[in-house]
Motif scaffolding. Structure first.
Motif, PDB file in Angstrom:
ATOM      1  N   UNK A  10       2.781  -4.772   8.714  1.00  7.76           N
ATOM      2  CA  UNK A  10       2.521  -3.365   8.998  1.00  7.76           C
ATOM      3  C   UNK A  10       3.001  -3.040  10.408  1.00  7.76           C
ATOM      4  N   UNK A  11       3.921  -2.087  10.561  1.00  5.55           N
ATOM      5  CA  UNK A  11       4.464  -1.808  11.890  1.00  5.55           C
ATOM      6  C   UNK A  11       3.452  -1.217  12.861  1.00  5.55           C
ATOM      7  N   UNK A  92       4.916   4.351   6.089  1.00  8.73           N
ATOM      8  CA  UNK A  92       5.578   3.082   6.372  1.00  8.73           C
ATOM      9  C   UNK A  92       5.522   2.104   5.205  1.00  8.73           C
ATOM     10  N   UNK A  93       4.834   2.469   4.128  1.00 10.10           N
ATOM     11  CA  UNK A  93       4.650   1.548   3.001  1.00 10.10           C
ATOM     12  C   UNK A  93       5.971   1.134   2.379  1.00 10.10           C
ATOM     13  N   UNK A  94       6.919   2.072   2.268  1.00  8.45           N
ATOM     14  CA  UNK A  94       8.197   1.747   1.627  1.00  8.45           C
ATOM     15  C   UNK A  94       8.903   0.623   2.364  1.00  8.45           C
ATOM     16  N   UNK A  95       8.892   0.669   3.695  1.00  6.06           N
ATOM     17  CA  UNK A  95       9.544  -0.379   4.468  1.00  6.06           C
ATOM     18  C   UNK A  95       8.807  -1.698   4.402  1.00  6.06           C
ATOM     19  N   UNK A  96       7.478  -1.647   4.394  1.00  2.00           N
ATOM     20  CA  UNK A  96       6.686  -2.876   4.280  1.00  2.00           C
ATOM     21  C   UNK A  96       7.014  -3.592   2.972  1.00  2.00           C
ATOM     22  N   UNK A  97       7.058  -2.838   1.861  1.00  2.00           N
ATOM     23  CA  UNK A  97       7.339  -3.442   0.555  1.00  2.00           C
ATOM     24  C   UNK A  97       8.799  -3.874   0.466  1.00  2.00           C
ATOM     25  N   UNK A 123      -4.861  -0.454   2.724  1.00  2.00           N
ATOM     26  CA  UNK A 123      -5.126   0.977   2.491  1.00  2.00           C
ATOM     27  C   UNK A 123      -3.871   1.850   2.559  1.00  2.00           C
ATOM     28  N   UNK A 124      -3.033   1.732   3.601  1.00  3.37           N
ATOM     29  CA  UNK A 124      -1.836   2.583   3.607  1.00  3.37           C
ATOM     30  C   UNK A 124      -0.911   2.312   2.425  1.00  3.37           C
ATOM     31  N   UNK A 125      -0.917   1.091   1.938  1.00  7.01           N
ATOM     32  CA  UNK A 125      -0.121   0.786   0.748  1.00  7.01           C
ATOM     33  C   UNK A 125      -0.734   1.448  -0.478  1.00  7.01           C
ATOM     34  N   UNK A 126      -2.054   1.327  -0.626  1.00  5.98           N
ATOM     35  CA  UNK A 126      -2.730   1.983  -1.748  1.00  5.98           C
ATOM     36  C   UNK A 126      -2.488   3.488  -1.718  1.00  5.98           C
ATOM     37  N   UNK A 132      -1.070  -3.307  -6.499  1.00  4.74           N
ATOM     38  CA  UNK A 132      -1.504  -4.699  -6.525  1.00  4.74           C
ATOM     39  C   UNK A 132      -2.691  -4.883  -5.573  1.00  4.74           C
ATOM     40  N   UNK A 133      -3.597  -5.823  -5.898  1.00  6.62           N
ATOM     41  CA  UNK A 133      -4.766  -6.007  -5.028  1.00  6.62           C
ATOM     42  C   UNK A 133      -4.409  -6.371  -3.596  1.00  6.62           C
TER      43      UNK A 133
END
Length: 336
Positions: A10-11, A92-97, A123-126, A132-133
């Motif tokens: 996470x950035x 930022x979720x798109x870059x993390x994934x 949480x930011x990903x959700x 995914x858990x």
């Protein structure tokens, strides 16, 4: 030497700065070559805010090892990061994934020798639709896509003095007796023994299996799970040729003389494994995912949003994760 793929996590957390600091200590700590998957513009801004005038070079993975001595190799993501230290953002979720996806692809294709991941926040990903858990479950999913078949990821905490594996992980303590099964113990212990052989070079792993209750139930006086659930699992493991013993009272499993008698402790719940691992070596303990067709390690800490970009985050666990990933890759490569 095939480099390691490192994701910056996470950035908004400490991942980017401990990656920078790890590279800065590359010579002092004899680090193996690695490259960082991130947004180069974001990384430059974060480094500047930290006063870390470190050189980095945007490369492809196959060029990472050759530039590692002079500059931090960076593999640029297509996604861009918003620089908001301490404030996790779903944008930022798109870059993390993307970083995770591309790192797994690199390992699967042989461009990287192993995967090392900096911490992510769920949480930011959700909020962005991630289904995914967590990190580990997503890696298991990717393993099935890239390698075929199925994967059962198992978490190991590996430190210089202890390897500990919990059977149940992120569930309430009250739910552990209901969710703990003989088959789950067998599965976790079998995967652990197999990876100790193939990834750690231990030919005949010795497993110490903890009891659930005080005194391992003391013959039923303090609970029946030890005799009814754990002991049958140990019997089954021995029938498979795995050196497993127990159930052992957890309060006498982790002193130095006891640790010398086994290669990994199989524990029944999260804190039973993580408390001794972190108490013995908080800064050097590494989170290792077993049961995957590739090697994955990670620092044994979270995103630490509260200290992000303050210049006080320590890279020790990441450095240990990089070294362990290299060691595991080398052990795997030399096996027949």
């Amino acid at each position: 030497m095939t480099p390691l793929a490192l994701t910056s996590g996470d950035p908004s957390g400490i991942g980017p700065e401990i990656a920078l600091e790890a590279w800065r200590r590359r010579n002092d700590d004899a680090l193996p070559p690695f490259y960082l998957l991130t947004d180069p513009d974001f990384l430059a801004a974060r480094a500047q805010s930290l006063g870390m005038a470190l050189p980095f070079k945007v490369v492809q993975p196959d060029a990472a090892a050759s530039v590692f001595g002079d500059a931090l190799p960076v593999v640029a993501l297509h996604a861009r990061f918003e620089d908001a230290a301490g404030e996790p953002r779903s944008a930022n979720a798109a870059g993390v994934i993307e970083a995770i996806d591309r790192a797994v692809d690199d390992v699967a294709s042989g461009r990287a020798g192993a995967l090392v991941t900096c911490p992510i926040a769920k949480k930011p990903l959700y909020d962005a639709g991630f289904s995914f858990p967590g990190h580990t479950e997503y890696l298991g999913h990717l393993a099935g896509l890239r390698y075929g078949g199925t994967a059962t990821p198992v978490m190991m905490l590996a430190g210089p003095d202890l390897r500990a594996v919990p059977v149940t992980i992120h569930i309430p303590l009250a739910d552990v007796p209901r969710q703990l099964t003989t088959q789950a113990i067998i599965d976790v212990a079998t995967i652990t023994a197999a990876d100790l052989q193939s990834r750690f070079g231990i030919e005949a792993p010795r497993l110490a299996v903890a009891g659930l209750n005080p005194h391992a139930g003391e013959g039923g006086a303090m609970g029946h799970e030890d005799d009814e659930i754990i002991r049958p699992a140990i019997d089954a493991l021995r029938q498979r040729g795995i050196d497993a013993r127990g159930p052992l009272p957890a309060d006498t499993m982790f002193h130095a003389r006891a640790r010398a008698t086994y290669d990994a402790a199989i524990c029944m719940y999260h804190d039973q494994a993580l408390i001794p691992a972190k108490a013995l070596a908080f800064d050097e303990t590494v989170n290792v995912t077993l049961g995957l067709p590739f090697i994955r390690t990670s620092p044994d800490h979270g995103t630490a949003f509260d200290i992000a970009a303050k210049g006080i985050a320590r890279p020790d666990s990441l450095i240990a994760a990089l070294k362990l990933a290299r060691s595991m890759a080398d052990a795997t490569a030399v096996r027949p």
